[in-house]
Design a protein around this motif. Structure first.
Motif, PDB file in Angstrom:
ATOM      1  N   PHE A   5       0.803  -1.219   0.000  1.00 15.31           N
ATOM      2  CA  PHE A   5       0.000   0.000   0.000  1.00 15.31           C
ATOM      3  C   PHE A   5       0.837   1.271   0.000  1.00 15.31           C
ATOM      4  N   ASP A   6       1.778   1.393   0.939  1.00 15.38           N
ATOM      5  CA  ASP A   6       2.567   2.623   1.038  1.00 15.38           C
ATOM      6  C   ASP A   6       3.377   2.886  -0.224  1.00 15.38           C
ATOM      7  N   GLU A   7       3.962   1.836  -0.765  1.00 11.76           N
ATOM      8  CA  GLU A   7       4.759   1.991  -1.991  1.00 11.76           C
ATOM      9  C   GLU A   7       3.895   2.484  -3.144  1.00 11.76           C
ATOM     10  N   SER A   8       2.699   1.911  -3.275  1.00 12.97           N
ATOM     11  CA  SER A   8       1.793   2.312  -4.353  1.00 12.97           C
ATOM     12  C   SER A   8       1.248   3.717  -4.133  1.00 12.97           C
ATOM     13  N   LEU A   9       0.985   4.059  -2.863  1.00 10.63           N
ATOM     14  CA  LEU A   9       0.456   5.385  -2.556  1.00 10.63           C
ATOM     15  C   LEU A   9       1.464   6.476  -2.918  1.00 10.63           C
ATOM     16  N   LYS A  10       2.729   6.235  -2.652  1.00 14.66           N
ATOM     17  CA  LYS A  10       3.770   7.221  -2.959  1.00 14.66           C
ATOM     18  C   LYS A  10       3.848   7.496  -4.464  1.00 14.66           C
ATOM     19  N   SER A  11       3.575   6.469  -5.258  1.00 14.39           N
ATOM     20  CA  SER A  11       3.696   6.627  -6.713  1.00 14.39           C
ATOM     21  C   SER A  11       2.591   7.491  -7.314  1.00 14.39           C
ATOM     22  N   ILE A  12       1.490   7.714  -6.577  1.00 21.49           N
ATOM     23  CA  ILE A  12       0.387   8.522  -7.122  1.00 21.49           C
ATOM     24  C   ILE A  12       0.161   9.813  -6.338  1.00 21.49           C
ATOM     25  N   LEU A  15      -0.143  13.274  -8.111  1.00 17.93           N
ATOM     26  CA  LEU A  15      -1.401  13.653  -8.757  1.00 17.93           C
ATOM     27  C   LEU A  15      -2.242  14.536  -7.845  1.00 17.93           C
ATOM     28  N   PHE A  16      -2.207  14.254  -6.557  1.00 15.13           N
ATOM     29  CA  PHE A  16      -3.011  15.008  -5.599  1.00 15.13           C
ATOM     30  C   PHE A  16      -2.339  16.316  -5.191  1.00 15.13           C
ATOM     31  N   LYS A  17      -1.023  16.343  -5.183  1.00 13.83           N
ATOM     32  CA  LYS A  17      -0.316  17.572  -4.812  1.00 13.83           C
ATOM     33  C   LYS A  17      -0.638  18.703  -5.779  1.00 13.83           C
ATOM     34  N   HIS A  18      -0.783  18.382  -7.072  1.00  7.81           N
ATOM     35  CA  HIS A  18      -1.117  19.408  -8.061  1.00  7.81           C
ATOM     36  C   HIS A  18      -2.521  19.960  -7.843  1.00  7.81           C
ATOM     37  N   VAL A  19      -3.406  19.120  -7.296  1.00  8.67           N
ATOM     38  CA  VAL A  19      -4.790  19.539  -7.058  1.00  8.67           C
ATOM     39  C   VAL A  19      -4.916  20.311  -5.755  1.00  8.67           C
ATOM     40  N   GLY A  20      -4.102  19.946  -4.769  1.00  6.64           N
ATOM     41  CA  GLY A  20      -4.162  20.594  -3.462  1.00  6.64           C
ATOM     42  C   GLY A  20      -4.785  19.726  -2.391  1.00  6.64           C
ATOM     43  N   ILE A  21      -4.746  18.393  -2.603  1.00  8.87           N
ATOM     44  CA  ILE A  21      -5.276  17.448  -1.618  1.00  8.87           C
ATOM     45  C   ILE A  21      -4.108  16.709  -0.975  1.00  8.87           C
ATOM     46  N   HIS A  22      -4.081  16.698   0.358  1.00 10.72           N
ATOM     47  CA  HIS A  22      -3.014  16.027   1.106  1.00 10.72           C
ATOM     48  C   HIS A  22      -3.616  14.796   1.781  1.00 10.72           C
ATOM     49  N   LEU A  23      -3.403  13.647   1.164  1.00 12.63           N
ATOM     50  CA  LEU A  23      -4.079  12.431   1.597  1.00 12.63           C
ATOM     51  C   LEU A  23      -3.633  11.949   2.965  1.00 12.63           C
ATOM     52  N   ASP A  24      -2.348  11.984   3.201  1.00 12.04           N
ATOM     53  CA  ASP A  24      -1.786  11.295   4.360  1.00 12.04           C
ATOM     54  C   ASP A  24      -1.260  12.269   5.411  1.00 12.04           C
ATOM     55  N   LYS A 130       2.625  -5.460  -9.808  1.00 13.84           N
ATOM     56  CA  LYS A 130       2.855  -5.409 -11.255  1.00 13.84           C
ATOM     57  C   LYS A 130       1.587  -4.982 -11.995  1.00 13.84           C
ATOM     58  N   HIS A 131       0.474  -5.563 -11.626  1.00 17.51           N
ATOM     59  CA  HIS A 131      -0.793  -5.237 -12.284  1.00 17.51           C
ATOM     60  C   HIS A 131      -1.179  -3.784 -12.024  1.00 17.51           C
ATOM     61  N   LEU A 132      -1.020  -3.350 -10.767  1.00 18.25           N
ATOM     62  CA  LEU A 132      -1.386  -1.975 -10.416  1.00 18.25           C
ATOM     63  C   LEU A 132      -0.520  -0.962 -11.159  1.00 18.25           C
ATOM     64  N   ARG A 133       0.790  -1.206 -11.221  1.00 18.25           N
ATOM     65  CA  ARG A 133       1.689  -0.285 -11.942  1.00 18.25           C
ATOM     66  C   ARG A 133       1.276  -0.141 -13.395  1.00 18.25           C
ATOM     67  N   ALA A 134       0.958  -1.262 -14.028  1.00 21.65           N
ATOM     68  CA  ALA A 134       0.580  -1.236 -15.449  1.00 21.65           C
ATOM     69  C   ALA A 134      -0.691  -0.420 -15.663  1.00 21.65           C
ATOM     70  N   VAL A 135      -1.670  -0.607 -14.784  1.00 21.42           N
ATOM     71  CA  VAL A 135      -2.940   0.112 -14.908  1.00 21.42           C
ATOM     72  C   VAL A 135      -2.749   1.610 -14.695  1.00 21.42           C
ATOM     73  N   VAL A 136      -2.008   1.981 -13.637  1.00 22.55           N
ATOM     74  CA  VAL A 136      -1.776   3.395 -13.331  1.00 22.55           C
ATOM     75  C   VAL A 136      -1.024   4.082 -14.465  1.00 22.55           C
ATOM     76  N   LYS A 137       0.018   3.420 -14.985  1.00 24.26           N
ATOM     77  CA  LYS A 137       0.787   4.001 -16.092  1.00 24.26           C
ATOM     78  C   LYS A 137      -0.086   4.204 -17.320  1.00 24.26           C
ATOM     79  N   ALA A 138      -0.903   3.200 -17.650  1.00 23.16           N
ATOM     80  CA  ALA A 138      -1.765   3.300 -18.832  1.00 23.16           C
ATOM     81  C   ALA A 138      -2.760   4.440 -18.693  1.00 23.16           C
ATOM     82  N   LEU A 139      -3.358   4.572 -17.499  1.00 23.30           N
ATOM     83  CA  LEU A 139      -4.342   5.636 -17.281  1.00 23.30           C
ATOM     84  C   LEU A 139      -3.701   7.013 -17.351  1.00 23.30           C
ATOM     85  N   ILE A 140      -2.517   7.158 -16.764  1.00 23.00           N
ATOM     86  CA  ILE A 140      -1.825   8.448 -16.778  1.00 23.00           C
ATOM     87  C   ILE A 140      -1.417   8.829 -18.200  1.00 23.00           C
ATOM     88  N   VAL A 141      -0.939   7.850 -18.976  1.00 23.10           N
ATOM     89  CA  VAL A 141      -0.531   8.114 -20.369  1.00 23.10           C
ATOM     90  C   VAL A 141      -1.730   8.570 -21.203  1.00 23.10           C
TER      91      VAL A 141
END
Length: 401
Positions: A5-12, A15-24, A130-141
């Motif tokens: 969870f923490d590793e995946s959360l850091k990778s996204i 996206l929230f910093k640009h919007v102005g939302i501080h999740l954690d 692996k699956h999550l990284r692929a999905v996040v990358k595809a959506l961002i692209v």
């Protein structure tokens, strides 16, 4: 130590910093914290919704002045996405305590995994990552390409028009009603950049909230799979000790309950935005597909094709991950059956049977109780979108004659 969870959360988080939302981050209700941590979100919210209101006014004015169906539907998908972005980010913003509680639950679940076959556990976690990284990358692209096309297409249209007629006709990415003339060269560059930044905000808000949803779903599904592995191996091949079993079983039961509570918490955060997503997705896909086929300009056609792909991917992944949670929660029942329950006494087997019966009722996400979030719902959305699309094409034909 957190597994996924923490590793995946850091990778996204970017996206929230640009919007102005501080999740954690814990944000106090003080003037200092509000100014420091909420001001960017408020500025972006106002920036985005000035254009959204202008788009709605343009449609109203266009309908009153007899604008064509193609022009009226040109901006409708953008309005829908603006409202969706608002609802999704507000769901996180207003449920800040629930979001932090969910994060705590997911971290606790990952940090309280029983010792077992480390190779199997690492494989399960690695597959989820692996699956999550692929999905996040595809959506961002796809999101980045869509925003870029909205930025570039008006420039290309102006360039082609200049080559054809020798005159520059100013074009904007979106049709928005203003209290001044946006095509005046004094205002046009600022309006252009204002609209593009608004498009970026919409895209990043939808992508960010969805990526957080995928991250939480992946963590939950991974926990269900790890639980299944532990249940299957809870009864050893030999030297069965009922006291040891009882101790392990209690821990697994607590883990199972904790994972199901995480699903309930995720549901409470996203359920209202999911309802709006479900209700409007058919219209969004329909209108975007209609614009992609009806517009004569190839630049705008490609823009709306990428928009259509992004919309389809967004609702598909939402339903796909909801379906994954339902499936992985029900597979706990299969794990009980695959354990060596037939080698133990009736008292021990009864404990396993209780877990098996509970697991047959799936943990699931819903659109505020209106519909379950799964692939069946996705097929219904596509069916409705096709019906609306066919109706729009029928309405459009007389206007072309």
């Amino acid at each position: 130590m957190s597994l996924l969870f923490d590793e995946s959360l850091k990778s996204i988080e970017f996206l929230f910093k640009h919007v102005g939302i501080h999740l954690d981050r814990t944000i106090l209700n003080t003037a200092e914290h509000v100014i420091k941590f909420r001001s960017l979100y408020i500025i972006n919210f106002l920036w985005l919704n000035t254009d959204a209101i202008g788009e709605i006014l343009w449609i109203i004015q266009g309908a009153l002045h007899g604008k064509s169906l193609i022009k009226l539907t040109f901006i409708a998908p953008c309005i829908n996405l603006c409202i969706l972005a608002n609802i999704k980010t507000l769901s996180l913003f207003l449920n800040d305590d629930k979001v932090k509680k969910l994060f705590k639950q997911l971290r606790n679940a990952e940090n309280n995994i029983n010792n077992g076959d480390e190779v199997v556990k690492k494989k399960i976690v690695a597959e989820g990552k692996k699956h999550l990284r692929a999905v996040v990358k595809a959506l961002i692209v796809i999101t980045a390409v869509t925003v870029m096309l909205f930025f570039v297409t008006p420039m290309l249209v102006m360039g082609l028009e200049y080559k054809k007629s020798g005159q520059i006709e100013l074009v904007l990415p979106f049709l928005v009603a203003y209290s001044f003339n946006p095509y005046d060269i004094k205002y046009w560059p600022f309006v252009y950049m204002h609209q593009i930044w608004g498009a970026y905000l919409v895209s990043i808000q939808v992508a960010g909230t969805d990526c957080l949803f995928y991250t939480c779903c992946t963590s939950i599904c991974t926990q269900f799979r790890l639980l299944q592995n532990d249940i299957e191996t809870i009864i050893p091949k030999r030297n069965f000790d009922e006291n040891v079993f009882q101790e392990k079983f209690k821990k697994l039961a607590v883990r199972h309950e904790g994972i199901m509570q995480s699903v309930i918490q995720l549901e409470s955060i996203y359920t209202k935005s999911t309802l709006f997503n479900f209700v409007t997705s058919s219209f969004l896909i329909c209108l975007t597909g209609f614009n992609a086929t009806a517009l004569g300009d190839i630049g705008f056609m490609l823009t709306f094709l990428s928009f259509l792909l992004m919309s389809l991917m967004q609702i598909f992944l939402l339903c796909f991950y909801g379906d994954m949670i339902m499936t992985s929660s029900m597979e706990v029942s299969n794990a009980v059956y695959n354990s060596k329950w037939y080698t133990v006494n009736p008292k021990v087997a009864k404990h396993l049977y209780v877990v098996q019966m509970r697991a047959q009722k799936p943990s699931k996400l819903t659109a505020y109780g209106y519909a379950d979030v799964n692939l069946t719902s996705f097929t219904k959305i596509l069916s409705s979108a096709w019906s609306y699309f066919a109706l729009l094409k029928t309405m459009e034909r007389p206007t072309r004659v």
